[in-house]
Write a protein that holds these residues in place. Structure first.
Motif, PDB file in Angstrom:
ATOM      1  N   GLU A   1       0.625   7.895  11.571  1.00 34.95           N
ATOM      2  CA  GLU A   1       1.765   8.800  11.476  1.00 34.95           C
ATOM      3  C   GLU A   1       1.990   9.282  10.051  1.00 34.95           C
ATOM      4  O   GLU A   1       2.326  10.451   9.823  1.00 34.95           O
ATOM      5  CB  GLU A   1       3.026   8.116  12.010  1.00 34.95           C
ATOM      6  CG  GLU A   1       2.991   7.822  13.497  1.00 34.95           C
ATOM      7  CD  GLU A   1       2.818   9.091  14.318  1.00 34.95           C
ATOM      8  OE1 GLU A   1       3.536  10.069  14.063  1.00 34.95           O
ATOM      9  OE2 GLU A   1       1.939   9.096  15.204  1.00 34.95           O
ATOM     10  N   SER A   2       1.824   8.395   9.081  1.00 32.88           N
ATOM     11  CA  SER A   2       2.032   8.811   7.685  1.00 32.88           C
ATOM     12  C   SER A   2       0.962   9.786   7.222  1.00 32.88           C
ATOM     13  O   SER A   2       1.214  10.625   6.351  1.00 32.88           O
ATOM     14  CB  SER A   2       2.080   7.592   6.756  1.00 32.88           C
ATOM     15  OG  SER A   2       0.839   6.901   6.761  1.00 32.88           O
ATOM     16  N   ASP A   3      -0.222   9.703   7.816  1.00 33.89           N
ATOM     17  CA  ASP A   3      -1.289  10.646   7.462  1.00 33.89           C
ATOM     18  C   ASP A   3      -0.922  12.076   7.836  1.00 33.89           C
ATOM     19  O   ASP A   3      -1.452  13.029   7.258  1.00 33.89           O
ATOM     20  CB  ASP A   3      -2.599  10.252   8.145  1.00 33.89           C
ATOM     21  CG  ASP A   3      -3.315   9.123   7.420  1.00 33.89           C
ATOM     22  OD1 ASP A   3      -2.970   8.858   6.248  1.00 33.89           O
ATOM     23  OD2 ASP A   3      -4.200   8.498   8.027  1.00 33.89           O
ATOM     24  N   ARG A   4      -0.029  12.254   8.809  1.00 34.95           N
ATOM     25  CA  ARG A   4       0.396  13.608   9.176  1.00 34.95           C
ATOM     26  C   ARG A   4       1.173  14.271   8.045  1.00 34.95           C
ATOM     27  O   ARG A   4       1.235  15.498   7.966  1.00 34.95           O
ATOM     28  CB  ARG A   4       1.267  13.565  10.440  1.00 34.95           C
ATOM     29  CG  ARG A   4       0.538  13.115  11.689  1.00 34.95           C
ATOM     30  CD  ARG A   4       1.371  13.367  12.922  1.00 34.95           C
ATOM     31  NE  ARG A   4       2.599  12.595  12.959  1.00 34.95           N
ATOM     32  CZ  ARG A   4       3.817  13.094  12.800  1.00 34.95           C
ATOM     33  NH1 ARG A   4       3.981  14.395  12.562  1.00 34.95           N
ATOM     34  NH2 ARG A   4       4.896  12.316  12.875  1.00 34.95           N
ATOM     35  N   TYR A   5       1.759  13.466   7.176  1.00 26.36           N
ATOM     36  CA  TYR A   5       2.559  14.002   6.070  1.00 26.36           C
ATOM     37  C   TYR A   5       1.830  13.961   4.736  1.00 26.36           C
ATOM     38  O   TYR A   5       2.114  14.777   3.850  1.00 26.36           O
ATOM     39  CB  TYR A   5       3.864  13.214   5.941  1.00 26.36           C
ATOM     40  CG  TYR A   5       4.784  13.436   7.097  1.00 26.36           C
ATOM     41  CD1 TYR A   5       5.503  14.624   7.221  1.00 26.36           C
ATOM     42  CD2 TYR A   5       4.934  12.478   8.094  1.00 26.36           C
ATOM     43  CE1 TYR A   5       6.344  14.849   8.294  1.00 26.36           C
ATOM     44  CE2 TYR A   5       5.778  12.693   9.167  1.00 26.36           C
ATOM     45  CZ  TYR A   5       6.473  13.877   9.269  1.00 26.36           C
ATOM     46  OH  TYR A   5       7.305  14.096  10.332  1.00 26.36           O
ATOM     47  N   ARG A   6       0.930  13.005   4.589  1.00 29.99           N
ATOM     48  CA  ARG A   6       0.303  12.786   3.292  1.00 29.99           C
ATOM     49  C   ARG A   6      -0.470  14.016   2.834  1.00 29.99           C
ATOM     50  O   ARG A   6      -1.317  14.523   3.552  1.00 29.99           O
ATOM     51  CB  ARG A   6      -0.605  11.559   3.365  1.00 29.99           C
ATOM     52  CG  ARG A   6      -1.048  11.042   2.018  1.00 29.99           C
ATOM     53  CD  ARG A   6      -1.824   9.748   2.167  1.00 29.99           C
ATOM     54  NE  ARG A   6      -0.950   8.602   2.361  1.00 29.99           N
ATOM     55  CZ  ARG A   6      -0.803   7.961   3.495  1.00 29.99           C
ATOM     56  NH1 ARG A   6      -1.455   8.346   4.576  1.00 29.99           N
ATOM     57  NH2 ARG A   6       0.006   6.909   3.581  1.00 29.99           N
ATOM     58  N   ARG A   7      -0.145  14.492   1.639  1.00 34.52           N
ATOM     59  CA  ARG A   7      -0.784  15.677   1.070  1.00 34.52           C
ATOM     60  C   ARG A   7      -1.687  15.255  -0.079  1.00 34.52           C
ATOM     61  O   ARG A   7      -1.283  14.507  -0.970  1.00 34.52           O
ATOM     62  CB  ARG A   7       0.267  16.666   0.566  1.00 34.52           C
ATOM     63  CG  ARG A   7       1.152  17.265   1.657  1.00 34.52           C
ATOM     64  CD  ARG A   7       2.318  18.036   1.042  1.00 34.52           C
ATOM     65  NE  ARG A   7       1.859  19.111   0.179  1.00 34.52           N
ATOM     66  CZ  ARG A   7       1.755  20.385   0.570  1.00 34.52           C
ATOM     67  NH1 ARG A   7       2.085  20.732   1.798  1.00 34.52           N
ATOM     68  NH2 ARG A   7       1.349  21.310  -0.274  1.00 34.52           N
ATOM     69  N   ASP A   8      -2.921  15.785  -0.081  1.00 30.56           N
ATOM     70  CA  ASP A   8      -3.878  15.426  -1.118  1.00 30.56           C
ATOM     71  C   ASP A   8      -3.477  15.940  -2.492  1.00 30.56           C
ATOM     72  O   ASP A   8      -3.906  15.391  -3.513  1.00 30.56           O
ATOM     73  CB  ASP A   8      -5.270  15.973  -0.754  1.00 30.56           C
ATOM     74  CG  ASP A   8      -5.859  15.297   0.476  1.00 30.56           C
ATOM     75  OD1 ASP A   8      -5.452  14.151   0.766  1.00 30.56           O
ATOM     76  OD2 ASP A   8      -6.710  15.912   1.145  1.00 30.56           O
ATOM     77  N   ASP A   9      -2.661  16.986  -2.533  1.00 27.14           N
ATOM     78  CA  ASP A   9      -2.283  17.564  -3.823  1.00 27.14           C
ATOM     79  C   ASP A   9      -1.074  16.873  -4.449  1.00 27.14           C
ATOM     80  O   ASP A   9      -0.649  17.234  -5.549  1.00 27.14           O
ATOM     81  CB  ASP A   9      -1.992  19.067  -3.673  1.00 27.14           C
ATOM     82  CG  ASP A   9      -0.844  19.354  -2.705  1.00 27.14           C
ATOM     83  OD1 ASP A   9      -0.569  18.497  -1.843  1.00 27.14           O
ATOM     84  OD2 ASP A   9      -0.247  20.431  -2.807  1.00 27.14           O
ATOM     85  N   VAL A  10      -0.528  15.870  -3.774  1.00 24.78           N
ATOM     86  CA  VAL A  10       0.613  15.136  -4.315  1.00 24.78           C
ATOM     87  C   VAL A  10       0.101  13.918  -5.083  1.00 24.78           C
ATOM     88  O   VAL A  10      -0.535  13.033  -4.513  1.00 24.78           O
ATOM     89  CB  VAL A  10       1.574  14.693  -3.199  1.00 24.78           C
ATOM     90  CG1 VAL A  10       2.688  13.813  -3.775  1.00 24.78           C
ATOM     91  CG2 VAL A  10       2.163  15.905  -2.498  1.00 24.78           C
ATOM     92  N   ILE A  11       0.372  13.909  -6.364  1.00 26.06           N
ATOM     93  CA  ILE A  11      -0.025  12.793  -7.225  1.00 26.06           C
ATOM     94  C   ILE A  11       1.159  11.836  -7.352  1.00 26.06           C
ATOM     95  O   ILE A  11       2.253  12.234  -7.766  1.00 26.06           O
ATOM     96  CB  ILE A  11      -0.449  13.293  -8.616  1.00 26.06           C
ATOM     97  CG1 ILE A  11      -1.672  14.215  -8.480  1.00 26.06           C
ATOM     98  CG2 ILE A  11      -0.774  12.121  -9.544  1.00 26.06           C
ATOM     99  CD1 ILE A  11      -2.072  14.891  -9.777  1.00 26.06           C
ATOM    100  N   ILE A  12       0.944  10.591  -6.988  1.00 29.60           N
ATOM    101  CA  ILE A  12       2.010   9.596  -7.063  1.00 29.60           C
ATOM    102  C   ILE A  12       2.144   9.117  -8.504  1.00 29.60           C
ATOM    103  O   ILE A  12       1.205   8.553  -9.066  1.00 29.60           O
ATOM    104  CB  ILE A  12       1.721   8.399  -6.146  1.00 29.60           C
ATOM    105  CG1 ILE A  12       1.470   8.861  -4.707  1.00 29.60           C
ATOM    106  CG2 ILE A  12       2.872   7.396  -6.210  1.00 29.60           C
ATOM    107  CD1 ILE A  12       2.648   9.523  -4.050  1.00 29.60           C
ATOM    108  N   PRO A  13       3.285   9.329  -9.144  1.00 30.40           N
ATOM    109  CA  PRO A  13       3.442   8.912 -10.541  1.00 30.40           C
ATOM    110  C   PRO A  13       3.507   7.397 -10.690  1.00 30.40           C
ATOM    111  O   PRO A  13       3.957   6.689  -9.786  1.00 30.40           O
ATOM    112  CB  PRO A  13       4.762   9.574 -10.953  1.00 30.40           C
ATOM    113  CG  PRO A  13       5.502   9.781  -9.676  1.00 30.40           C
ATOM    114  CD  PRO A  13       4.470  10.018  -8.615  1.00 30.40           C
TER     115      PRO A  13
END
Length: 295
Positions: free
Chosen positions: A38-50
């Motif tokens: 379910e979380s993979d449906r939201y996870r975006r590759d362009d979002v860098i986790i600080p």
């Protein structure tokens, strides 16, 4: 990073809260969801986790918010740690809205508690909840579905959302700033300024900075790595530095505060947002029919 066992929360408050929580019910709920899928449906590759977010514990939870345990336990715990009542505290932000919002962005939305209240208060508005944790967004979507509310949930960083300039009437953040370094809070406010239309409003609900400075022991109640930095800072001053005017704070039951700012009217180069025509590129990738975009 292991959970500290010497905090006031771990030694005294956590055992009390656990007596009030239906842990078996939480376990059943946790087991009913395939969190990774379910979380993979939201996870975006362009979002860098600080690193300030990924390398710290929040509320004594190992790994912070980047796991399903945080998404499952956040609501049951929070309802007991926001006096006098979580709903009353969050409602203070909704009551402080001065604009007639057509598009609302809730930054650091977590499990969506305030986001849902904003949608209920302004049912005709287009509402987006944005958070760095895809696990929290899974929980938020589940709550919205059960409430029959159409809200767009987006994985993203509040410092740099990737959304277009001047496309929101209202930007909010609840209980976010005490969990970020002060420089990040200022960056979020500058991003909010960029996203707001002229005359748009920003609202920040969080701990009362005056109270936190006066009562040092409150800073030790939970495992919050940035709360002392937050207490020493001033959300009002940061709003002013970000360009907002008419900045003011109101106390919410002494322990919390709501701070409001308005994006001023510029004398030139003002971009006005007109809600009658939606530019699909404004929210590219959201995949929501509510914004004229099909997945």
């Amino acid at each position: 990073m292991a959970v500290r066992q010497d905090t006031i929360w771990e030694r005294f408050l956590s055992p009390v809260v656990r007596l009030l929580i239906d842990e078996d019910g939480l376990r059943r709920y946790a087991d009913s969801i395939n969190w990774e899928k379910e979380s993979d449906r939201y996870r975006r590759d362009d979002v860098i986790i600080p690193s300030y977010y990924s390398n710290q514990n929040f509320h004594g939870i190992a790994g912070g918010y980047l796991n399903s345990d945080a998404a499952v336990t956040y609501d049951p715990v929070t309802q007991y740690v926001l006096p006098p009542n979580e709903g009353i505290v969050r409602q203070a932000l909704v009551d402080a809205v001065q604009v007639k919002p057509r598009r609302i962005l809730d930054l650091g939305c977590g499990t969506g508690s305030t986001t849902l209240m904003l949608k209920q208060a302004f049912p005709e508005a287009e509402v987006i909840g944005l958070d760095l944790s895809p696990y929290m967004l899974v929980r938020a979507e589940d709550k919205a579905r059960n409430a029959g509310l159409e809200i767009v949930w987006r994985h993203g960083n509040a410092e740099k959302t990737g959304l277009r300039d001047a496309t929101f009437d209202l930007v909010t953040a609840s209980l976010l700033f005490h969990e970020t370094p002060d420089a990040v809070s200022l960056a979020i406010l500058r991003e909010s300024f960029r996203l707001l239309v002229t005359g748009g409003q920003v609202l920040i609900l969080d701990g009362n900075q005056k109270t936190l400075r006066q009562l040092e022991w409150l800073n030790d109640v939970f495992e919050e790595p940035y709360i002392r930095e937050y207490a020493a800072s001033s959300t009002e001053a940061n709003m002013g530095a970000a360009g907002f005017e008419a900045v003011r704070s109101q106390d919410v039951w002494w322990i919390n505060q709501v701070t409001s700012g308005i994006k001023p009217i510029a004398t030139e180069n003002v971009r006005h947002y007109t809600p009658t025509s939606v530019d699909n590129n404004d929210l590219e990738g959201l995949g929501s029919p509510a914004f004229g975009i099909m997945a």
